[in-house]
Design a protein around this motif. Structure first.
Motif, PDB file in Angstrom:
ATOM      1  N   ILE A  94       0.858  -1.185   0.000  1.00 52.45           N
ATOM      2  CA  ILE A  94       0.000   0.000   0.000  1.00 52.45           C
ATOM      3  C   ILE A  94       0.895   1.236   0.000  1.00 52.45           C
ATOM      4  O   ILE A  94       1.812   1.347   0.816  1.00 52.45           O
ATOM      5  CB  ILE A  94      -0.921   0.008   1.227  1.00 52.45           C
ATOM      6  N   ALA A  95       0.651   2.144  -0.932  1.00 55.25           N
ATOM      7  CA  ALA A  95       1.412   3.398  -0.992  1.00 55.25           C
ATOM      8  C   ALA A  95       0.772   4.372  -0.003  1.00 55.25           C
ATOM      9  O   ALA A  95      -0.438   4.590  -0.042  1.00 55.25           O
ATOM     10  CB  ALA A  95       1.388   3.966  -2.396  1.00 55.25           C
ATOM     11  N   ILE A  96       1.591   4.938   0.883  1.00 51.80           N
ATOM     12  CA  ILE A  96       1.088   5.826   1.926  1.00 51.80           C
ATOM     13  C   ILE A  96       1.870   7.134   1.903  1.00 51.80           C
ATOM     14  O   ILE A  96       3.104   7.126   1.966  1.00 51.80           O
ATOM     15  CB  ILE A  96       1.225   5.172   3.323  1.00 51.80           C
ATOM     16  N   ILE A  97       1.151   8.242   1.812  1.00 57.07           N
ATOM     17  CA  ILE A  97       1.746   9.575   1.953  1.00 57.07           C
ATOM     18  C   ILE A  97       1.081  10.225   3.156  1.00 57.07           C
ATOM     19  O   ILE A  97      -0.126  10.456   3.155  1.00 57.07           O
ATOM     20  CB  ILE A  97       1.497  10.460   0.706  1.00 57.07           C
ATOM     21  N   ASN A  98       1.848  10.506   4.189  1.00 53.34           N
ATOM     22  CA  ASN A  98       1.352  11.178   5.386  1.00 53.34           C
ATOM     23  C   ASN A  98       1.692  12.662   5.254  1.00 53.34           C
ATOM     24  O   ASN A  98       2.870  13.022   5.215  1.00 53.34           O
ATOM     25  CB  ASN A  98       1.998  10.565   6.628  1.00 53.34           C
ATOM     26  N   PHE A  99       0.675  13.513   5.157  1.00 53.12           N
ATOM     27  CA  PHE A  99       0.908  14.944   4.965  1.00 53.12           C
ATOM     28  C   PHE A  99       1.753  15.558   6.080  1.00 53.12           C
ATOM     29  O   PHE A  99       2.490  16.504   5.841  1.00 53.12           O
ATOM     30  CB  PHE A  99      -0.412  15.706   4.845  1.00 53.12           C
ATOM     31  N   ALA A 155       7.290  18.675   4.065  1.00 49.81           N
ATOM     32  CA  ALA A 155       7.638  20.077   4.276  1.00 49.81           C
ATOM     33  C   ALA A 155       6.937  20.949   3.242  1.00 49.81           C
ATOM     34  O   ALA A 155       6.471  22.044   3.551  1.00 49.81           O
ATOM     35  CB  ALA A 155       9.148  20.274   4.186  1.00 49.81           C
ATOM     36  N   GLU A 156       6.874  20.455   2.003  1.00 52.34           N
ATOM     37  CA  GLU A 156       6.192  21.181   0.928  1.00 52.34           C
ATOM     38  C   GLU A 156       5.975  20.252  -0.255  1.00 52.34           C
ATOM     39  O   GLU A 156       6.601  19.208  -0.371  1.00 52.34           O
ATOM     40  CB  GLU A 156       6.960  22.426   0.494  1.00 52.34           C
ATOM     41  N   VAL A 160       3.294  15.332  -8.635  1.00 52.62           N
ATOM     42  CA  VAL A 160       3.558  16.242  -7.526  1.00 52.62           C
ATOM     43  C   VAL A 160       4.916  15.878  -6.929  1.00 52.62           C
ATOM     44  O   VAL A 160       5.161  14.708  -6.589  1.00 52.62           O
ATOM     45  CB  VAL A 160       2.461  16.135  -6.435  1.00 52.62           C
ATOM     46  N   ASP A 161       5.821  16.860  -6.857  1.00 52.50           N
ATOM     47  CA  ASP A 161       7.088  16.653  -6.156  1.00 52.50           C
ATOM     48  C   ASP A 161       6.827  16.765  -4.663  1.00 52.50           C
ATOM     49  O   ASP A 161       6.171  17.717  -4.207  1.00 52.50           O
ATOM     50  CB  ASP A 161       8.133  17.706  -6.566  1.00 52.50           C
ATOM     51  N   LEU A 162       7.324  15.800  -3.914  1.00 50.37           N
ATOM     52  CA  LEU A 162       7.166  15.778  -2.460  1.00 50.37           C
ATOM     53  C   LEU A 162       8.515  16.058  -1.813  1.00 50.37           C
ATOM     54  O   LEU A 162       9.504  15.386  -2.119  1.00 50.37           O
ATOM     55  CB  LEU A 162       6.666  14.409  -1.997  1.00 50.37           C
ATOM     56  N   ASN A 163       8.565  17.048  -0.944  1.00 48.28           N
ATOM     57  CA  ASN A 163       9.766  17.344  -0.163  1.00 48.28           C
ATOM     58  C   ASN A 163       9.439  17.063   1.296  1.00 48.28           C
ATOM     59  O   ASN A 163       8.591  17.740   1.890  1.00 48.28           O
ATOM     60  CB  ASN A 163      10.197  18.797  -0.347  1.00 48.28           C
ATOM     61  N   TYR A 164      10.098  16.054   1.851  1.00 44.49           N
ATOM     62  CA  TYR A 164       9.827  15.627   3.220  1.00 44.49           C
ATOM     63  C   TYR A 164      10.612  16.452   4.228  1.00 44.49           C
ATOM     64  O   TYR A 164      11.669  17.009   3.912  1.00 44.49           O
ATOM     65  CB  TYR A 164      10.177  14.141   3.378  1.00 44.49           C
ATOM     66  N   ARG A 165      10.104  16.501   5.425  1.00 48.27           N
ATOM     67  CA  ARG A 165      10.761  17.240   6.519  1.00 48.27           C
ATOM     68  C   ARG A 165      12.169  16.717   6.799  1.00 48.27           C
ATOM     69  O   ARG A 165      13.042  17.460   7.219  1.00 48.27           O
ATOM     70  CB  ARG A 165       9.923  17.154   7.792  1.00 48.27           C
ATOM     71  N   PHE A 199      -5.360  15.670  -4.264  1.00 42.53           N
ATOM     72  CA  PHE A 199      -4.159  15.595  -3.431  1.00 42.53           C
ATOM     73  C   PHE A 199      -3.711  16.998  -3.019  1.00 42.53           C
ATOM     74  O   PHE A 199      -3.459  17.265  -1.845  1.00 42.53           O
ATOM     75  CB  PHE A 199      -3.045  14.869  -4.194  1.00 42.53           C
ATOM     76  N   ILE A 200      -3.630  17.896  -4.000  1.00 41.88           N
ATOM     77  CA  ILE A 200      -3.179  19.265  -3.723  1.00 41.88           C
ATOM     78  C   ILE A 200      -4.152  19.987  -2.788  1.00 41.88           C
ATOM     79  O   ILE A 200      -3.734  20.669  -1.845  1.00 41.88           O
ATOM     80  CB  ILE A 200      -2.969  20.043  -5.038  1.00 41.88           C
ATOM     81  N   GLU A 201      -5.450  19.843  -3.040  1.00 45.82           N
ATOM     82  CA  GLU A 201      -6.447  20.474  -2.172  1.00 45.82           C
ATOM     83  C   GLU A 201      -6.355  19.954  -0.743  1.00 45.82           C
ATOM     84  O   GLU A 201      -6.395  20.733   0.216  1.00 45.82           O
ATOM     85  CB  GLU A 201      -7.852  20.229  -2.722  1.00 45.82           C
ATOM     86  N   ALA A 202      -6.248  18.635  -0.583  1.00 47.07           N
ATOM     87  CA  ALA A 202      -6.190  18.051   0.756  1.00 47.07           C
ATOM     88  C   ALA A 202      -4.916  18.477   1.479  1.00 47.07           C
ATOM     89  O   ALA A 202      -4.946  18.786   2.679  1.00 47.07           O
ATOM     90  CB  ALA A 202      -6.277  16.527   0.675  1.00 47.07           C
ATOM     91  N   TYR A 203      -3.792  18.513   0.768  1.00 49.52           N
ATOM     92  CA  TYR A 203      -2.548  18.950   1.398  1.00 49.52           C
ATOM     93  C   TYR A 203      -2.649  20.418   1.825  1.00 49.52           C
ATOM     94  O   TYR A 203      -2.230  20.784   2.921  1.00 49.52           O
ATOM     95  CB  TYR A 203      -1.343  18.753   0.468  1.00 49.52           C
ATOM     96  N   GLY A 204      -3.223  21.265   0.961  1.00 51.04           N
ATOM     97  CA  GLY A 204      -3.387  22.683   1.305  1.00 51.04           C
ATOM     98  C   GLY A 204      -4.253  22.869   2.527  1.00 51.04           C
ATOM     99  O   GLY A 204      -3.933  23.670   3.417  1.00 51.04           O
ATOM    100  N   ALA A 205      -5.358  22.124   2.600  1.00 51.13           N
ATOM    101  CA  ALA A 205      -6.232  22.201   3.780  1.00 51.13           C
ATOM    102  C   ALA A 205      -5.503  21.701   5.019  1.00 51.13           C
ATOM    103  O   ALA A 205      -5.607  22.311   6.093  1.00 51.13           O
ATOM    104  CB  ALA A 205      -7.506  21.399   3.546  1.00 51.13           C
ATOM    105  N   HIS A 206      -4.755  20.620   4.876  1.00 49.41           N
ATOM    106  CA  HIS A 206      -4.001  20.064   6.019  1.00 49.41           C
ATOM    107  C   HIS A 206      -3.020  21.108   6.552  1.00 49.41           C
ATOM    108  O   HIS A 206      -2.931  21.339   7.749  1.00 49.41           O
ATOM    109  CB  HIS A 206      -3.264  18.798   5.586  1.00 49.41           C
TER     110      HIS A 206
END
Length: 134
Positions: free
Chosen positions: A62-67, A71-72, A94-99, A121-128
């Protein structure tokens, strides 16, 4: 983030919270047979206020991305065409940059041609990010 299997089971059998985006499609009989995935559950992508989870088949984890771990993010688009064509093929991810400094690309494996997955994905990340801060 809630247990990923719990989220996938709830999304598969419903109902789900109104702030979840659920994408699913039927697995093709021929392609499922050829790939050895005919008896697997159908592909499923769930975008929640805390991240995204994707089940493709029993051969892949399962692919998991935890917002919270990000970092951005940055939308990326690449277009290509042949010189004798007016048609442009777009690759969107979407490029993901992790903390912790890691970097990755995200695009749904099962729903790569569905731009609503990227939008969700972008909307949910922005809201988060807005609701939970950095």
């Amino acid at each position: 983030m809630t247990d990923p299997l719990t989220i996938l089971v709830q999304a598969r059998h419903g109902p789900v919270p109104v702030d979840w985006r659920v994408f699913t499609k039927k697995r093709g009989r021929v392609s499922g047979f050829l790939r050895g995935t005919a008896n697997d559950p159908d592909p499923l992508l769930v975008i929640t206020p805390d991240g995204a989870l994707e089940y493709k088949d029993e051969h892949k984890p399962i692919a998991i991305i935890n917002f919270h771990d990000l970092a951005e993010i940055a939308l990326q688009v690449r277009g290509s065409s042949f010189s004798d064509s007016s048609r442009v093929n777009l690759a969107v991810w979407v490029d993901l940059n992790y903390r912790d400094g890691r970097k990755a690309k995200w695009r749904s494996e099962s729903f790569a041609d569905n731009m609503q997955t990227i939008q969700g994905f972008i909307e949910a990340y922005g809201a988060h990010k807005a609701l939970r801060g950095r």
